[in-house]
Design an enzyme around this catalytic site. Sequence first.
Site, PDB file in Angstrom:
ATOM      1  N   ASN A 190       1.041  -1.228  -0.078  1.00 23.28           N
ATOM      2  CA  ASN A 190      -0.057  -0.020   0.085  1.00 23.28           C
ATOM      3  C   ASN A 190       1.114   1.410  -0.032  1.00 23.28           C
ATOM      4  OD1 ASN A 190      -0.517   1.810   2.846  1.00 23.28           O
ATOM      5  ND2 ASN A 190       0.529  -0.344   3.175  1.00 23.28           N
ATOM      6  N   CYS A 214       2.907 -37.767 -10.664  1.00 25.00           N
ATOM      7  CA  CYS A 214       3.427 -36.490 -11.280  1.00 25.00           C
ATOM      8  C   CYS A 214       4.846 -36.303 -11.885  1.00 25.00           C
ATOM      9  CB  CYS A 214       2.786 -35.394 -10.476  1.00 25.00           C
ATOM     10  SG  CYS A 214       3.859 -34.959  -9.024  1.00 25.00           S
ATOM     11  N   THR A 260       5.651  -2.519   7.160  1.00 25.34           N
ATOM     12  CA  THR A 260       5.564  -3.276   5.917  1.00 25.34           C
ATOM     13  C   THR A 260       7.170  -3.160   5.245  1.00 25.34           C
ATOM     14  OG1 THR A 260       4.768  -1.057   5.378  1.00 25.34           O
ATOM     15  CG2 THR A 260       3.304  -2.794   5.454  1.00 25.34           C
ATOM     16  N   CYS A 269       6.133   2.989   9.008  1.00 24.22           N
ATOM     17  CA  CYS A 269       5.661   3.296   7.745  1.00 24.22           C
ATOM     18  C   CYS A 269       6.870   3.837   6.505  1.00 24.22           C
ATOM     19  CB  CYS A 269       4.699   4.322   7.955  1.00 24.22           C
ATOM     20  SG  CYS A 269       3.338   4.377   6.449  1.00 24.22           S
ATOM     21  N   PHE A 308       7.030   3.795  13.661  1.00 27.90           N
ATOM     22  CA  PHE A 308       8.422   4.235  13.460  1.00 27.90           C
ATOM     23  C   PHE A 308       8.577   3.395  12.104  1.00 27.90           C
ATOM     24  CE2 PHE A 308      10.052   5.254  17.757  1.00 27.90           C
ATOM     25  CZ  PHE A 308       9.289   6.496  17.583  1.00 27.90           C
ATOM     26  N   CYS A 355      17.413 -32.898   1.741  1.00 27.37           N
ATOM     27  CA  CYS A 355      17.200 -31.583   1.769  1.00 27.37           C
ATOM     28  C   CYS A 355      15.688 -31.269   1.996  1.00 27.37           C
ATOM     29  CB  CYS A 355      17.721 -31.001   0.242  1.00 27.37           C
ATOM     30  SG  CYS A 355      16.789 -31.615  -1.075  1.00 27.37           S
ATOM     31  N   CYS A 378      20.497 -39.266  -1.614  1.00 28.00           N
ATOM     32  CA  CYS A 378      19.431 -38.414  -0.855  1.00 28.00           C
ATOM     33  C   CYS A 378      20.367 -37.676   0.313  1.00 28.00           C
ATOM     34  CB  CYS A 378      18.348 -39.195  -0.450  1.00 28.00           C
ATOM     35  SG  CYS A 378      17.356 -37.986   0.482  1.00 28.00           S
ATOM     36  N   CYS A 413      14.730 -32.796  -8.221  1.00 27.34           N
ATOM     37  CA  CYS A 413      16.057 -33.667  -7.618  1.00 27.34           C
ATOM     38  C   CYS A 413      16.865 -33.670  -8.911  1.00 27.34           C
ATOM     39  CB  CYS A 413      15.660 -34.870  -7.226  1.00 27.34           C
ATOM     40  SG  CYS A 413      17.015 -35.419  -6.178  1.00 27.34           S
TER      41      CYS A 413
END
Lengths: 462, 425
Positions: free
Chosen positions: B76, B349, B204, B138, B136, B385, B382, B356
């Site tokens: 914003n 999938c 932010t 913004c 303190f 990780c 392996c 990997c």
Amino acid sequence: MGPPPNERGPGMSETGDVAAARLSAADYGKNFGDVKPPLDRARALVEASRCHFCYDAPCIAACPTGIDIPGFIRKIGTDNVKGAAVTILEQNIFGGSCARVCPTEILCERACVRSAQEGKPVKIGALQRYATDDLLARGIQPFRRAAATGRRVAVVGAGPAGLACAHRLSMLGHDVAVFEAKTKPGGLNEYGIAAYKLTDDFAQREVAYVLSLGGIALSCGKALGRDIELAGLRRDYDAVFLGLGLGGVNALGLDGEAMKGVEDAVAYIERLRQAPDKAKLPVGRRVVVIGGGNTAIDAAVQSKRLGAEDVTIVYRRGPEQMSATAHEQEFAQTSGVGIKHWARPVAIVGRDGMLTEVRFEYTKLDPAGRLVGAGGGFALRADMLFKAIGQVFVPAPLGDGTAEPLRLSQGKIGVDAERRTSLSKVWAGGDCVAGGQDLTVSAVEDGKRAALSIDRALRKGA
Amino acid sequence: MADLRCSFAGIKSPNPFWLASAPPTDKEYNVVRAFKAGWGGAVWKTLGEAGPPVVNVTSRYGAIEVGGQRMVGFNNIELITDRPLEVNLREIKQVKRDWPDRALVVSLMVPCAEDAWKTILAVVEDTGCDGVELNFGCPHGMSERGMGSAVGQVPEYIEMVTRWCKQHTRMPVLVKLTPNVTNILGPARAARRGGADAVSLINTVNSITNVDLDRMAPMPTVDGKGTHGGYCGPAVKPIALFMVAEIARDPECAGMPISGIGGIATWRDAAEYLALGAGSVQVCTAAMHYGFKIVDDMIDGLGNWMDEKGHGDLSAIVGRAVPNLTDWQHLNLNYQLVARIDQAKCIKCGLCHIACEDTSHQAIRDIRADGQRRFEVIDAECVGCNLCMHACPVPGCIDMVEVKTGKPHLDWTRHPNNLLRKAAE
């Protein structure tokens, strides 16, 4: 306008109730409008986001033309819709019609891992349509012809197989002459697919798009064996591709097949597809369809949508043996078509040369697995009977083959993996070749493979 | 049900869920709606000095979407309240009177002059609110005028202003910190030295969320131009959790309450903040996305989870994970995990394999047998990780399981490869 369709006096409706204009114009519009409306951008993005972008995806392997499905879906997700369409069309130039007519539920969408994960595959067909429609609408021809080779190829048949072959050959720099027996190109997309699957003259628009590449000369009204001869094409061209389709239909082998009201489903669907005003097409009040394939489903559902009151498909085996997919069977049933299994017709009954009834006997498999009568049966009142028990290849136009025969296999043209026939310089593909799946998408793949094989042969011989 | 009552720097609320100082807390109307929905408290949108209010622009918000999920990150360029000071003060007083059990803290931002702070504190204290939060943090607009993060980025200013405020008010003083610093401990320690009752963080993050490629302008775009904004929403949670935890485990800040802010959208997010040392949490983006009703699940979910785990009240969970936050050099190098694929759950999938294979350790085999796909971990390759587990779209399909090495705990400080290792004792 005649009297309301199904409210005639009892005497008039007893037999031979075959009439046009059973419905209102609005109903015809609705019944023959797009059966699966296209996705808009918002829906396409939601659907695209469901694709997992699988490694070496199972859907690609399940597509006869090997379209990079996760690749094009990812492009849809980034609003790279042109890129998505090109990814599709470079494997399948008929990606637009395949998006509409492919039985995706037994091809890519069955392989989709989302089916395993949640029983709901990504709507690959709908996404493919989203991408290809966009490119067609914008009139973008993304392909260019390679440098001219000076070679000329004859393609017989302007269906998906023939035109896919022609398009690829033209891209590769060859000049192509396409000969089509009918008055319009498109093959089954124009004459055979159910009207609500390819609306708005899509078949012709797509053909025009395919031809817009250039290098393809189309001659309609030229039939093999009548206007052109295979021997002459072999002599005059560097190569020949045969995409002839299936010219004949099986007969029931019963007395009374010539009776008024008994129709060949393929011919009826063709008339329906070519009828600019569906209201002019007569249909029976009670319709019986014999067969278990997509033609049977299409004849039945379209009869229903023309206003038939009772439509029943009768098939001699069970639902699993029907070549129409489960999805298509369900579609027929939810369209109000009844399906009776394990029965076959034994008599066609009429009065004054007009069909009144079809009699069936129950069937079963004997211990050896052969289909036999099971005893008992039933009769269905019918004003129209559609025969949809399979189409056959008609070899006569190929010539007498006395000098060099073209080998047939299972009654169709025999081809190897590259779609070469036994005859030198002759390739073939689509429904006329043996071992095919009788799908638009496999016809396209045949044409593409043949074109690549022809190209290799021509370059080798150059 | 677990006792969710919250006592934070002397400010009491029925639950630890406060709305952060932001557009949702700019008016009596909004704050009352929030309290009706069940929010435990609110930090009123930042008040400035008396006189002509600031002026805001349109548009004000930018956002990023990931895979169809809207507002994963949000930014914003709105300033502090643009309503007259006296209107805000009147409404704050009314709300506090009507909702005495809720925490009502007022966010403040005035120029870096003692008189300015003294003046505003006096009028704010008069509303009966529960405390003040010094903005303190913004990072846009107001910082160009020497306020907001322009103060928060200079620890000396933080300490100075905090001290003034502590001198001029009896109210608890929360100092809201900006994450736009290299080390959050500098500002946090300064707040503590200035006498802050608590810190709240993060404000932010400096950000440009997107670029309008047609107008070639950063978004949100104001008449063809853009400016950096303050980034928040789920995407910033990891950054905020880290900063909260850094302060929670800092000996110099020990005991200073922390109000955790940044991407909190669910009770689980809140529980994680509490576990890493936050005594209360503040929410904004999730409410701006879905409305105030989300607090229902936050309250309910946190309570149910605490009941399940046997935590009677918030004190049982606040800071519980802090002792387990350590430096990398103290992690056990002899601890070994390997990936385990549950073949029954696997949907084939192949994302574990390709992740990997292409980008890690070639430890997942792609097997084709009998027309089936199968993916199997090669244990010897392996390294544990977690990449495949994260890439896998099926929850619980890939687990990381411990391989018993039988070796004792060994960290880098004692590892033979470390030339500066400590001698074995």
